[in-house]
Design a protein around this motif. Sequence first.
Motif, PDB file in Angstrom:
ATOM      1  N   ASP A  64       0.830  -1.202   0.000  1.00 58.65           N
ATOM      2  CA  ASP A  64       0.000   0.000   0.000  1.00 58.65           C
ATOM      3  C   ASP A  64       0.868   1.257   0.000  1.00 58.65           C
ATOM      4  O   ASP A  64       0.528   2.258  -0.656  1.00 58.65           O
ATOM      5  CB  ASP A  64      -0.936   0.014   1.215  1.00 58.65           C
TER       6      ASP A  64
ATOM      7  N   LYS B  14       2.202   1.759  -3.526  1.00 60.80           N
ATOM      8  CA  LYS B  14       1.150   2.290  -4.402  1.00 60.80           C
ATOM      9  C   LYS B  14       0.901   3.773  -4.118  1.00 60.80           C
ATOM     10  O   LYS B  14       0.761   4.587  -5.040  1.00 60.80           O
ATOM     11  CB  LYS B  14      -0.139   1.492  -4.225  1.00 60.80           C
ATOM     12  N   ALA B  15       0.845   4.137  -2.827  1.00 58.71           N
ATOM     13  CA  ALA B  15       0.613   5.536  -2.465  1.00 58.71           C
ATOM     14  C   ALA B  15       1.756   6.419  -2.943  1.00 58.71           C
ATOM     15  O   ALA B  15       1.535   7.568  -3.358  1.00 58.71           O
ATOM     16  CB  ALA B  15       0.452   5.654  -0.944  1.00 58.71           C
ATOM     17  N   SER B  16       2.963   5.895  -2.926  1.00 59.00           N
ATOM     18  CA  SER B  16       4.126   6.676  -3.349  1.00 59.00           C
ATOM     19  C   SER B  16       4.076   6.992  -4.837  1.00 59.00           C
ATOM     20  O   SER B  16       4.486   8.079  -5.262  1.00 59.00           O
ATOM     21  CB  SER B  16       5.417   5.913  -3.012  1.00 59.00           C
TER      22      SER B  16
END
Length: 466
Positions: free
Chosen positions: A199, A202-204
């Motif tokens: 997660d 993905k957020a990065s």
Amino acid sequence: MKYISTRGNAPELTFEEVLLTGLAEDGGLYVPKDVPQYTLAEIESWRDLPYAELAHKVIYPFVEGSVDSEALQTILNEVYGGFAHKAVAPLQQIDHNEYVLELFHGPTLAFKDFALQTLGRLLDYVLERRHEKVVIMGATSGDTGSAAIEGTKACKNVDIFILHPHGKVSEVQRRQMTTVKGDNIFNIAIEGNFDQAQDMVKASFGNQGFLKGERKLVAVNSINWARIMSQIVYYFYSSLNLGGPLRPMAYSVPTGNFGDIFAGYMAKKMGLPIDQLVIATNSNDVLHRLMSKNQYEVHPLQHTITPSMDIAVSSNFERLLFDLYDRDGAALAELMGRMNAKKDVVSLDEEKLAKARVLFDSFAVSEDDTVKVMQDVFAETGYLLDPHTAIGVKAARETRRNNNIPMITLGTAHPVKFEDAVKRAGFDMPNLPHHLTDLMDREERLDVLPADLEAVHKFIAQKTFK
């Protein structure tokens, strides 16, 4: 070759752009706009090609316009010339019409070497031409990290940061990551689980401000199309070695993130006769529950003796859903929004799921059954399976539709990587291959960080702009 996002609201990209992009800007995954198609006669003509030349036949259409044909062949010759077995992906027969496809003869003893050795060289090829440097950021539940580091350690234009769940990968897997020397290699042990690490990755990609606009992130997880593309090859190779394409094959694939089995689906779309694809899972069985009950619900992650499959959310399943929903990006974006919310049980349109069930079966295997299959196959053949492959064999035997065609289980890793499972099955540990005999004596380098995105971003920025 052009690539489009599964969610339909991002620009079309070339292979070179997809290689350097990871997630699309609309949150989707990139897939080929058009899939290369081959006749049975064309596939048959490839029968006698060695692995690296067959790989060129399969891969080149996906990179055409971005990578020169001769340069690609040179890269593939280098990659597969470095595998420990001359056949690269040999088949081991374990019963009548039942085989294990050994995908663990690469430098880190796991199937991910097939893709990540290639990806690293493709990155260097593209970045040298563009005079750019990038940051690789990836999450691993076991094997991706070491394969990514091994594949990119010599890249001059890359800093690589791999996140793994602290204390939740095997010692061999951890040491294969943390003992590789290089000023551009950073191992981050996250005080959490794999899904938290994934997660954060993905957020990065959605917010790269921590890189100050001076670098861009590149994905090495199986969301990167180059991973899928490289894995398609061994479906063609194994089929051709067992009489394909003149007869169909069935495959059982131990899967966590759905990338390896999606490669089999792509081979089928390209024209390879595949009669059945078995989704083989451990107790983290979100895909089996969806396929068997039409119930998508994310359960808490369970840690097992098959750590490479300890994944609660299978990212690449979105690529299959895109086809099941007739490549309707808007419809898929709405569905993924509900699935990613992780609040309610989500069901697919029954007609869409029925299309998947024509090709796919699924089965979830307990730890006790995993160990029993390791014991049974060894008693029957003298062949020691790694626990992930054992899950594949069990799922194959439980769901097999046709005993008259070969069933091939993908042998995803060498058993030496999974001491807990091997010992639980009552076996002595096999010896490490020659190039890893001193692995337990090598110095480790890793940093333990909380499962906190800000802390991870601060660490990456400090190391990148030191």
